[in-house]
Design an enzyme around this catalytic site. Structure first.
Site, mmCIF file in Angstrom:
data_model
loop_
_atom_site.group_PDB
_atom_site.id
_atom_site.type_symbol
_atom_site.label_atom_id
_atom_site.label_comp_id
_atom_site.label_asym_id
_atom_site.label_seq_id
_atom_site.Cartn_x
_atom_site.Cartn_y
_atom_site.Cartn_z
ATOM 1 N N LYS A 51 0.827 -1.196 0.000
ATOM 2 C CA LYS A 51 0.000 0.000 0.000
ATOM 3 C C LYS A 51 0.867 1.253 0.000
ATOM 4 C CE LYS A 51 -3.985 -2.161 0.389
ATOM 5 N NZ LYS A 51 -5.126 -1.995 -0.527
ATOM 6 N N HIS A 70 -10.540 -8.233 -7.751
ATOM 7 C CA HIS A 70 -10.241 -7.766 -6.397
ATOM 8 C C HIS A 70 -10.773 -8.710 -5.333
ATOM 9 C CE1 HIS A 70 -11.746 -5.435 -2.808
ATOM 10 N NE2 HIS A 70 -10.458 -5.145 -2.772
#
Length: 373
Positions: free
Chosen positions: A173, A304
């Protein structure tokens, strides 16, 4: 002709071991995630066939999904489970006043997935084989070790463990208020895993257009597989500009909750890699429609989350895809997916290949049944 005789809907709350933070937390837009809400649908027929499906919501929306499914679920009784398209349309019309995206169709996703699971089980085939698989394994990458709440040494250790466990790529991230901190973490991970290991980053929609372009240019020499969600999920024009300006591919789409929203991305050429989420777009039936459009546009696919569903759908996509590895859902199921040599193996079990665990049953917070058990 077989008929649906029983439907069970369950609201399940999965607690996470540690609070999870991505850029949305660090920028003050959300609180750390401590649990995930699931809607499970279990469907049984007069001839003794059954199927199980699920949808989910993070932070908010779980009770709403369950409430809407409970409103329309009785319409399943007496339907032929083979007529999945017809059944889906029946449920859409039953809830027509709340639209065809978001919670309205996410509630239907669990039912739709259960019907596909049932259909594949009745055929004695893994879902991927029923759909028409192009491959028996799919490239896989790990995300769960790269969140921003984790110190960089932990991120590096978990990346190494993922690779040792047969996972092929690592995603971390980014999107912190200080871009330099992102670049330092990214450089540390790249050095740790080496230049040949596939590496992705995910900004979770936290940049404006100039910041995203600046970051993209700064990391061009790192050979990233993609930059994910650099901009607001609905900024198709901005994503298209980035995709045209950068050599690094742009990936997005996970937050969109309908095929129509994805069509806008496709038509705008806003992504090199499209990332639909079957539970979010309404189930496998709309996902397959979207996959056809994406393939026609020449896009790569990287669904996802929810690898338990998406492995089968990715295996049936014509172009070589990626599947996201998350171990968070493991406590919900008795079975596990295998990873080997950088790939996730399609199980040979019929349907999705999963049964609900006793622990999952203990996490049920509400349930309803229709028909005869």
């Amino acid at each position: 002709m077989d008929r649906i005789r029983h439907v069970s809907l369950s609201s399940v709350t999965l607690p996470l071991d540690v609070p999870i933070s991505d850029a949305k937390v660090l920028t003050g837009r959300q609180k750390p995630m401590t649990e995930i809400a699931f809607l499970f649908a279990e469907i049984a027929t007069e001839d003794g066939h059954s199927g199980t499906g699920f949808s989910y919501s993070k932070r908010a929306g779980g009770p709403a999904q369950y409430a809407h499914a409970k409103e329309v679920g009785e319409n399943l009784l007496g339907q032929d489970p083979s007529d999945i398209g017809k059944v889906y349309e029946t449920l859409l019309w039953a809830g027509a006043s709340v639209g065809r995206s978001g919670v309205a169709t996410q509630a239907l996703a669990a039912i739709d997935v259960a019907l596909w699971d049932l259909k594949a089980k009745r055929a004695g085939l893994p879902l991927a084989k029923l759909l028409g698989a192009y491959r028996d394994s799919v490239r896989t990458y790990n995300t769960s070790g790269g969140f921003l709440h984790a110190p960089i040494e932990e991120v590096k250790a978990r990346a190494a463990q993922s690779l040792a466990d047969g996972i092929g790529g690592i995603k971390i991230k980014v999107g912190q208020p200080d871009m330099k901190a992102d670049l330092r973490r990214l450089a540390a991970v790249r050095e740790h895993i080496g230049d040949d290991t596939p590496l992705m980053v995910d900004a979770n929609q936290q940049w404006d257009r100039p910041s995203a372009l600046r970051f993209g240019r700064a990391v061009e020499d790192l050979g990233l597989v993609w930059i994910e969600e650099p901009l607001d999920a609905y900024d198709a024009e901005g994503h298209a500009q980035l995709a045209a300006a950068l050599d690094t591919p742009i990936a997005t789409g996970e937050m969109l909750s309908s095929v129509a929203e994805h069509v806008r991305l496709i038509e705008a050429r806003a992504a090199d890699i499209i990332q639909p989420d079957a539970p979010r777009v309404g189930g496998i039936t709309p996902f397959l429609r979207l996959a056809t459009l994406a393939d026609h546009a020449g896009l790569q696919l990287a669904p996802h989350f929810a690898m338990e569903i998406h492995l089968h759908l990715a295996a049936a996509y014509p172009r070589e895809p990626w599947v996201e590895h998350f171990e968070w859902l493991n406590p919900l199921f008795n079975e596990r997916l295998e990873t080997r040599d950088g790939r996730m193996i399609v199980p040979d079990r019929p349907g999705l290949g999963f049964t609900l665990s006793e622990q999952c049953r203990k996490w049920v917070v509400d349930s309803v049944e229709f028909g005869k058990a």
